[in-house]
Design an enzyme around this catalytic site. Structure first.
Site, PDB file in Angstrom:
ATOM      1  N   GLY A  14       0.678  -1.156  -0.002  1.00 51.31           N
ATOM      2  CA  GLY A  14      -0.165   0.120  -0.007  1.00 51.31           C
ATOM      3  C   GLY A  14       0.674   1.071  -0.241  1.00 51.31           C
ATOM      4  N   GLY A  16       0.288   4.428  -0.343  1.00 48.43           N
ATOM      5  CA  GLY A  16      -0.595   5.753   0.124  1.00 48.43           C
ATOM      6  C   GLY A  16      -0.018   6.810   0.782  1.00 48.43           C
ATOM      7  N   GLY A  19       2.361   4.506   3.670  1.00 50.38           N
ATOM      8  CA  GLY A  19       3.181   3.464   2.793  1.00 50.38           C
ATOM      9  C   GLY A  19       4.089   4.280   1.764  1.00 50.38           C
ATOM     10  CG  ASN A 105      -4.645   5.793  13.138  1.00 53.15           C
ATOM     11  OD1 ASN A 105      -3.696   5.897  13.790  1.00 53.15           O
ATOM     12  ND2 ASN A 105      -4.637   6.720  12.301  1.00 53.15           N
ATOM     13  CE  LYS A 184      -2.110   8.894  15.835  1.00 55.01           C
ATOM     14  NZ  LYS A 184      -1.657   8.101  14.677  1.00 55.01           N
ATOM     15  CG  ASN A 188      -6.659   8.454  15.277  1.00 56.80           C
ATOM     16  OD1 ASN A 188      -6.439   9.262  14.681  1.00 56.80           O
ATOM     17  ND2 ASN A 188      -5.836   7.732  15.485  1.00 56.80           N
ATOM     18  CB  SER A 254      -7.218   9.794   7.384  1.00 54.19           C
ATOM     19  OG  SER A 254      -7.514   9.263   8.296  1.00 54.19           O
ATOM     20  CD  GLU A 266      -7.980   3.471   8.883  1.00 56.92           C
ATOM     21  OE1 GLU A 266      -7.865   4.541   9.190  1.00 56.92           O
ATOM     22  OE2 GLU A 266      -7.556   2.648   9.022  1.00 56.92           O
TER      23      GLU A 266
HETATM   24  N1  NAP Z   1      -2.364   9.706   6.511  1.00 58.00           N
HETATM   25  C1  NAP Z   1      -1.681   9.957   7.932  1.00 58.00           C
HETATM   26  O1  NAP Z   1      -1.230  10.756   8.146  1.00 58.00           O
HETATM   27  C2  NAP Z   1      -2.117   8.901   8.865  1.00 58.00           C
HETATM   28  C3  NAP Z   1      -1.479   9.213  10.142  1.00 58.00           C
HETATM   29  C4  NAP Z   1      -1.563   8.070  11.097  1.00 58.00           C
HETATM   30  C5  NAP Z   1      -1.954   7.027  11.016  1.00 58.00           C
HETATM   31  N2  NAP Z   1      -2.352   6.753   9.593  1.00 58.00           N
HETATM   32  C6  NAP Z   1      -3.020   5.292   9.646  1.00 58.00           C
HETATM   33  O2  NAP Z   1      -2.043   4.761   8.509  1.00 58.00           O
HETATM   34  C7  NAP Z   1      -2.994   3.711   7.806  1.00 58.00           C
HETATM   35  C8  NAP Z   1      -2.729   3.913   6.321  1.00 58.00           C
HETATM   36  O3  NAP Z   1      -3.354   5.240   6.067  1.00 58.00           O
HETATM   37  P1  NAP Z   1      -2.938   5.993   4.735  1.00 58.00           P
HETATM   38  O4  NAP Z   1      -3.782   7.265   5.090  1.00 58.00           O
HETATM   39  O5  NAP Z   1      -1.858   5.690   4.172  1.00 58.00           O
HETATM   40  O6  NAP Z   1      -4.334   5.487   3.909  1.00 58.00           O
HETATM   41  P2  NAP Z   1      -4.393   5.889   1.966  1.00 58.00           P
HETATM   42  O7  NAP Z   1      -3.561   6.983   1.782  1.00 58.00           O
HETATM   43  O8  NAP Z   1      -5.794   5.507   1.681  1.00 58.00           O
HETATM   44  O9  NAP Z   1      -3.339   4.691   1.522  1.00 58.00           O
HETATM   45  C9  NAP Z   1      -3.749   3.284   1.626  1.00 58.00           C
HETATM   46  C10 NAP Z   1      -3.027   2.691   0.483  1.00 58.00           C
HETATM   47  O10 NAP Z   1      -3.177   1.185   0.471  1.00 58.00           O
HETATM   48  C11 NAP Z   1      -3.430   0.610  -0.983  1.00 58.00           C
HETATM   49  N3  NAP Z   1      -4.018  -0.735  -0.824  1.00 58.00           N
HETATM   50  C12 NAP Z   1      -5.294  -0.892  -0.118  1.00 58.00           C
HETATM   51  N4  NAP Z   1      -5.212  -2.313  -0.553  1.00 58.00           N
HETATM   52  C13 NAP Z   1      -4.358  -2.850  -1.133  1.00 58.00           C
HETATM   53  C14 NAP Z   1      -3.821  -4.030  -1.563  1.00 58.00           C
HETATM   54  N5  NAP Z   1      -4.717  -4.988  -1.263  1.00 58.00           N
HETATM   55  N6  NAP Z   1      -2.701  -4.073  -2.181  1.00 58.00           N
HETATM   56  C15 NAP Z   1      -2.127  -3.039  -2.360  1.00 58.00           C
HETATM   57  N7  NAP Z   1      -2.182  -1.823  -1.851  1.00 58.00           N
HETATM   58  C16 NAP Z   1      -3.414  -1.522  -1.385  1.00 58.00           C
HETATM   59  C17 NAP Z   1      -4.198   1.789  -1.469  1.00 58.00           C
HETATM   60  O11 NAP Z   1      -4.139   1.555  -2.712  1.00 58.00           O
HETATM   61  P3  NAP Z   1      -4.964   2.279  -3.913  1.00 58.00           P
HETATM   62  O12 NAP Z   1      -4.330   3.810  -4.225  1.00 58.00           O
HETATM   63  O13 NAP Z   1      -4.891   1.614  -5.077  1.00 58.00           O
HETATM   64  O14 NAP Z   1      -6.260   2.837  -3.426  1.00 58.00           O
HETATM   65  C18 NAP Z   1      -3.686   3.186  -0.806  1.00 58.00           C
HETATM   66  O15 NAP Z   1      -2.454   3.464  -1.876  1.00 58.00           O
HETATM   67  C19 NAP Z   1      -4.454   3.843   8.233  1.00 58.00           C
HETATM   68  O16 NAP Z   1      -4.837   2.925   9.331  1.00 58.00           O
HETATM   69  C20 NAP Z   1      -4.477   5.349   8.734  1.00 58.00           C
HETATM   70  O17 NAP Z   1      -5.469   5.642   9.717  1.00 58.00           O
HETATM   71  C21 NAP Z   1      -2.556   7.623   8.777  1.00 58.00           C
END
Ligand code: NAP
Length: 308
Positions: A14, A16, A19, A105, A184, A188, A254, A266
């Site tokens: 992932g 995103g 990642g 999270n 944390k 959230n 998010s 989520e």
């Molecule tokens: N963003 C922040 O600042 C932040 C901060 C702290 C914690 N978090 C936590 O971190 C986690 C990730 O959040 P995020 O913000 O990074 O989410 P995101 O931006 O939605 O990224 C998730 C990624 O996973 C990919 N994905 C989903 N299923 C997949 C699969 N089967 N194979 C390959 N890739 C796959 C998605 O692909 P597609 O692009 O194809 O949809 C997307 O690129 C969550 O639990 C969130 O609550 C986020």
């Protein structure tokens, strides 16, 4: 045991907001082989970090069947509700020697992920940095806390922390990791539902009436955490609010952005987990339960393709 000097294979599932940042930081440091497991093709990534922008080349796979060897580390960076869709990646990447770090999270990381990982060690990770995906191959790292990532202070946690030597990401190991996970979660548990339900950015949390509601939601959640055996301080709820007020009211969450985009929220790993734990211990949580009902209704509408 993993030696920090070894050249390891690290698969990131992932790319995103979260990642993309870890993959970009690890690839830019060049100490390990980084494999990106993605749903859309990608061969390079631009990472904007406080030190400036870097562009890195990435070995990316869109088909788990093309992955040729197991990984030493797998970093799961999907949303919590996308975890099961990562099963084909785990199938190819994991052996009993693999370690799977879950950068998500919520709580229950091990319970959620371990059934999919073929006996690999599963390691919960708390992410504090802010990641933003500006486009599929362009991410931004913002560092608002005094650490970017936290893990338990055990052998796997310390080995995980060493993966990030030479990167801008500051990984802290903690002997009070379970309490940190809940702290944390408390942040959230108010910021995400309230911005999502009001469709307003974090400034809405500063309204006196909303602050009072947040306190009552947090009091319920703290009681649940304590019933779970987590050592939460008396002022844990106030500290969660104070942390939120350190950040600009212009920030969203998010869940708020996911709602605007009509994506799944989520819900179950955050408010859903608090209510589920409350039910296990007989702790009353009427406010969290109300939030959960409303968020589930939004999720069902998103799943049915209804616009927000
Ligand atoms: N963003 C922040 O600042 C932040 C901060 C702290 C914690 N978090 C936590 O971190 C986690 C990730 O959040 P995020 O913000 O990074 O989410 P995101 O931006 O939605 O990224 C998730 C990624 O996973 C990919 N994905 C989903 N299923 C997949 C699969 N089967 N194979 C390959 N890739 C796959 C998605 O692909 P597609 O692009 O194809 O949809 C997307 O690129 C969550 O639990 C969130 O609550 C986020």
């Amino acid at each position: 045991m993993t030696s920090p000097q070894q050249h390891l294979t690290i698969a990131v599932i992932g790319l995103g907001s979260i990642g993309g940042v870890v993959a970009g930081c690890l690839a830019a440091a060049g100490r390990h082989e980084v494999i990106a497991c993605v749903r859309r093709p990608l061969d390079r990534l631009t990472l904007e970090q406080p030190q400036g922008a870097v562009e890195v080349k990435l070995a990316a796979f869109t088909d788990p069947a093309r992955v040729e060897k197991p990984a030493d580390w797998v970093l799961l960076c999907t949303k919590t509700h996308e975890t099961e869709s990562a099963a084909p990646w785990f199938e190819r990447l994991c052996t009993s020697q693999t370690r799977v770090a879950v950068l998500q999270n919520g709580i229950g990381h091990v319970e959620r992920v371990a059934p999919l990982t073929r006996g690999a060690t599963v390691l919960p990770v708390i992410v504090y940095y802010n990641g933003e995906r500006l486009s599929p191959d362009h991410v931004r790292l913002r560092q608002g806390f005094d650490r970017d990532i936290a893990v338990a202070d055990d052998e796997a946690g310390r080995d995980f922390a060493r993966l990030f030597d030479g990167t801008p990401l500051r990984v802290r190991t903690s002997s009070e990791f379970a309490a940190l996970v809940w702290q944390k979660l408390l942040i959230n548990a108010v910021a995400n539902p309230i911005t999502t339900l009001t469709l307003q950015r974090q400034a809405v949390l500063r309204r006196p009436d909303v602050q009072e509601l947040c306190r009552r939601i947090l009091n319920e959640a703290v009681a649940v955490g304590r019933a779970e055996g987590i050592a939460l301080a008396d002022d844990a709820g106030e500290r969660a609010l104070a942390t939120l007020f350190c950040f600009s009211g212009e920030l969203g969450t998010s869940m708020y952005f996911d709602r605007l985009a009509g994506r799944q929220l989520e819900v179950e790993a955050l408010t859903g987990a608090i209510v589920a734990a409350a039910d296990r211990h007989g702790v009353p949580t009427p406010l969290n339960r109300a939030l959960l009902t409303l968020l589930r209704a939004i999720n069902d509408a998103a799943a049915a393709g209804k616009p927000p």
